[in-house]
Each structure stands twice: as structure tokens, then as C-alpha cells.
Scaffold this motif. Sequence first.
Motif, PDB file in Angstrom:
ATOM      1  N   GLU A 118     -18.129  13.574  -8.445  1.00  0.00           N
ATOM      2  CA  GLU A 118     -16.949  13.008  -9.086  1.00  0.00           C
ATOM      3  C   GLU A 118     -16.345  11.968  -8.159  1.00  0.00           C
ATOM      4  O   GLU A 118     -16.317  12.151  -6.942  1.00  0.00           O
ATOM      5  N   ILE A 119     -15.866  10.892  -8.728  1.00  0.00           N
ATOM      6  CA  ILE A 119     -15.299   9.811  -7.922  1.00  0.00           C
ATOM      7  C   ILE A 119     -14.086  10.321  -7.154  1.00  0.00           C
ATOM      8  O   ILE A 119     -13.159  10.887  -7.732  1.00  0.00           O
ATOM      9  N   ALA A 120     -14.096  10.123  -5.834  1.00  0.00           N
ATOM     10  CA  ALA A 120     -12.994  10.593  -5.004  1.00  0.00           C
ATOM     11  C   ALA A 120     -11.677   9.916  -5.379  1.00  0.00           C
ATOM     12  O   ALA A 120     -10.607  10.500  -5.258  1.00  0.00           O
ATOM     13  N   ASP A 121     -11.755   8.675  -5.847  1.00  0.00           N
ATOM     14  CA  ASP A 121     -10.558   7.918  -6.239  1.00  0.00           C
ATOM     15  C   ASP A 121     -10.337   7.955  -7.749  1.00  0.00           C
ATOM     16  O   ASP A 121      -9.780   7.017  -8.311  1.00  0.00           O
ATOM     17  N   GLY A 122     -10.773   9.040  -8.403  1.00  0.00           N
ATOM     18  CA  GLY A 122     -10.673   9.097  -9.861  1.00  0.00           C
ATOM     19  C   GLY A 122      -9.257   8.882 -10.377  1.00  0.00           C
ATOM     20  O   GLY A 122      -9.026   8.146 -11.336  1.00  0.00           O
ATOM     21  N   LYS A 123      -8.287   9.511  -9.737  1.00  0.00           N
ATOM     22  CA  LYS A 123      -6.889   9.377 -10.184  1.00  0.00           C
ATOM     23  C   LYS A 123      -6.386   7.951  -9.954  1.00  0.00           C
ATOM     24  O   LYS A 123      -5.710   7.367 -10.809  1.00  0.00           O
TER      25      LYS A 123
ATOM     26  N   ASP B 199       0.832  -1.199   0.000  1.00  0.00           N
ATOM     27  CA  ASP B 199       0.000   0.000   0.000  1.00  0.00           C
ATOM     28  C   ASP B 199       0.873   1.258   0.000  1.00  0.00           C
ATOM     29  O   ASP B 199       0.551   2.249  -0.662  1.00  0.00           O
ATOM     30  N   PHE B 200       1.983   1.212   0.733  1.00  0.00           N
ATOM     31  CA  PHE B 200       2.894   2.353   0.778  1.00  0.00           C
ATOM     32  C   PHE B 200       3.486   2.631  -0.600  1.00  0.00           C
ATOM     33  O   PHE B 200       3.536   3.774  -1.060  1.00  0.00           O
ATOM     34  N   ASN B 201       3.927   1.557  -1.283  1.00  0.00           N
ATOM     35  CA  ASN B 201       4.489   1.722  -2.630  1.00  0.00           C
ATOM     36  C   ASN B 201       3.461   2.300  -3.598  1.00  0.00           C
ATOM     37  O   ASN B 201       3.781   3.154  -4.423  1.00  0.00           O
ATOM     38  N   MET B 202       2.222   1.816  -3.498  1.00  0.00           N
ATOM     39  CA  MET B 202       1.184   2.317  -4.400  1.00  0.00           C
ATOM     40  C   MET B 202       0.926   3.803  -4.160  1.00  0.00           C
ATOM     41  O   MET B 202       0.711   4.573  -5.105  1.00  0.00           O
ATOM     42  N   SER B 203       0.965   4.219  -2.902  1.00  0.00           N
ATOM     43  CA  SER B 203       0.781   5.638  -2.589  1.00  0.00           C
ATOM     44  C   SER B 203       1.887   6.476  -3.210  1.00  0.00           C
ATOM     45  O   SER B 203       1.646   7.574  -3.725  1.00  0.00           O
ATOM     46  N   GLN B 204       3.124   5.969  -3.189  1.00  0.00           N
ATOM     47  CA  GLN B 204       4.253   6.671  -3.811  1.00  0.00           C
ATOM     48  C   GLN B 204       4.066   6.768  -5.327  1.00  0.00           C
ATOM     49  O   GLN B 204       4.304   7.812  -5.923  1.00  0.00           O
ATOM     50  N   ILE B 205       3.648   5.660  -5.919  1.00  0.00           N
ATOM     51  CA  ILE B 205       3.445   5.631  -7.368  1.00  0.00           C
ATOM     52  C   ILE B 205       2.355   6.620  -7.762  1.00  0.00           C
ATOM     53  O   ILE B 205       2.487   7.369  -8.735  1.00  0.00           O
TER      54      ILE B 205
ATOM     55  N   PRO C  24     -12.994   7.902  -0.608  1.00  0.00           N
ATOM     56  CA  PRO C  24     -11.714   7.297  -0.990  1.00  0.00           C
ATOM     57  C   PRO C  24     -11.512   5.965  -0.269  1.00  0.00           C
ATOM     58  O   PRO C  24     -11.839   5.836   0.918  1.00  0.00           O
ATOM     59  N   ILE C  25     -10.979   4.986  -0.974  1.00  0.00           N
ATOM     60  CA  ILE C  25     -10.880   3.645  -0.398  1.00  0.00           C
ATOM     61  C   ILE C  25      -9.993   3.609   0.837  1.00  0.00           C
ATOM     62  O   ILE C  25     -10.224   2.858   1.773  1.00  0.00           O
ATOM     63  N   LYS C  26      -8.999   4.484   0.900  1.00  0.00           N
ATOM     64  CA  LYS C  26      -8.140   4.526   2.090  1.00  0.00           C
ATOM     65  C   LYS C  26      -8.949   4.888   3.328  1.00  0.00           C
ATOM     66  O   LYS C  26      -8.693   4.389   4.424  1.00  0.00           O
TER      67      LYS C  26
END
Length: 344
Positions: free
Chosen positions: A60-65, A15-21, A337-339
Motif C-alpha cells: 500500500e502506498i505509504a503516502d496514500g492519505k 511544508d509545515f502548513n501542509m502537515s497540519q492540514i 513517504p516523501i518526507k
Amino acid sequence: DDDDDEIELSSFLSDFNMSQILSSASGIVASRSTESDDLPSKQRLSHSSFVTANFGHRQEIADGKLMQLLRSSVSVNEASAADIASDLKFAEKNGGVAEVSFVLRAFTPEEELADGISSVLGGIPWEPQAKDKASREWGCRVTAPLPKGKNKAGQSPSVSFKLVQRSRKDVEAKEKNTFSDLSLLIGANLSGEGDNGGELASPSASRNSSNRSLPYSVFKAVFPVRSTYVVLGFLESRLDGVVFLGYKREEGDPPLDNILFGPNGQSVCKHPSAMRIKADNPKDPMSSIATSLVGFDLRLVKEFAAKPTLGEDGAASFSLNGPTMDKVLSWWTARNPIKERIKS
């Protein structure tokens, strides 16, 4: 062993890596508006703490990006049973392994629904489960692009997980009404069905057809705890209309506690990072659990009256296009947001 762990962790999609990406990704359009005028009412969005924790008033979807990144830059490939077993064994020593169930609306026989899952997973085939031939399994490996300036080894981070479609016979034998009751209670929180009556007070009681859940199929995702955000986010990016919901004790109206923290609670969610409370009954492992996660297909809410959307091949798809999907689309767009939903 420490060196091996360091090598594996450097290429592990956490999850940490995905946040960085995600933070380093550029050129990704983060918005996707709903054209529906049928937005969830503020009254429904504030109906219960459970609803408020998982949905908000937005167009708008909060997790759009995140969704755009998962769809355009993250790849999924088949993972062998041996690879899955090895990766989950590694995960057990590095944060643990989670199992989270989700229910999908079954417009078609279970095998056709399974073929639809294979399609959205890029063609990954299902295999009969070794213990129960009527249940089906998918082995998946999700690989993300390298974050800028990270991972000197140059190896794209990835994580593997397993999906299981549980046979109806297996579910009915072990959990009886657990998932049908759960579907009705979640629907009641979102739509108000049963607000003025006592129909859902004891959902397992015998019902007439109007008080039964819509047809569904039970799936389970098995994945490393440290990749909860990655795996559940990925599934939402492929299964439009499905939302993973967080639940804390006594948040629902009607409440979901008797199911999520009852005798069959671990068949819905088994997550080592769940919040804990002082156990009322030390002999009951669920009495100390304070939070749960469950995946829910919004097409299962009766009031939304969703009809299947057909793909180009004539098979039912997960598309939210079409006039009967307006309410499903508006609620799916309104998810937080899923987080925020999965944090304990």
C-alpha cells in the motif's frame, strides 16, 4: 516590511502548513493496494542504500492519505509570470528557491507530452519560454483547504511554482549525456541491469542501442524551499509513476555521484537545504554538496518494459493501468513517504 512578511506567510502553503492540514483531515481513505503479484523482491529493495532509502517492502502506498488529499482537496490554477516572479522573489528572502529536475518517459513527441502535462494540471496551458522558444513553461498555484482552527484571516494557503520542459537541443548542448546516464544508473539500481557486466562503469562511452537510455524529456520544477514537500508531493499526485528520489554520496550501486555531484550536478538539483560536507576543492561548488534530489519516471527502467497507456482521447496518459505497467505500479507503490525521501 515585517508586517508584509507576516501577512504573506499567513497565506503561504509551506511544508509545515501542509502537515497540519493533513493531520486535521478526516474522512480520507489512506490505503490503495496494488493488485500486482509482481512486487519488488526483497533482494532488489536491499540492493543499495539508495534503493533502501527510497523504497520499502509494502503493498500500500505509504503516502496514500497525502495523495488522496492532494487529489481531492487541493486545487491547482494558472499563475501569471508576474505572480510567479513576485512569489519566488519573496521566497528568496524566506528560505530560498529550489530547482529540481525530473525526467519523463517520452512515448510521444515533446509537444504531445507537454499537452499531457497540461491535462493532468487541470488544463493549465504551457507557454514558450522567453529565452528558449523551444522550451515550455507552466505557471501553477496550488491552494489547500484551511486546516481546522487555523488561519484566522480565513485565507486558504497557497504556493506558486514554475514547471519548465527543457528543449532537447538545450539539454544536449549544456549537459550532453547527464540525464541519459542518470536514467541508466537509476534503472540499474532498481532492476539489476548491468549487475554482471561493466557496461555502466563508464556510461558516457559510446554505446550500442541496447545500452542507451529510453527516450525521455527533461523537466524542472522551480519552487520555494519551504514548500519542497508540498510541490514535489503534488507532482507525484498528478504524475503516476514518477518518484522524487533522495541521494546521498556513495549510496548507489552503481553510484550516481559522478553525475549528481559532478560538473553538471546543479542542472539536476539546486537546493539550498542540501547537506554540506568539507569541500575537497573550494573552487568547485559541487564538492561540498552531500545530498541531491531527482525526479524519475519508473517507465524509464528498461526491464519494466512499460508500454504507453492511452487515455479516453487516444493520447498517452500517466495511468498505471494495463498489464505492462505491473512492475512500474509495484515499485511506485513501494516508494517510501516523501518526507523521508526528501529530508536531508
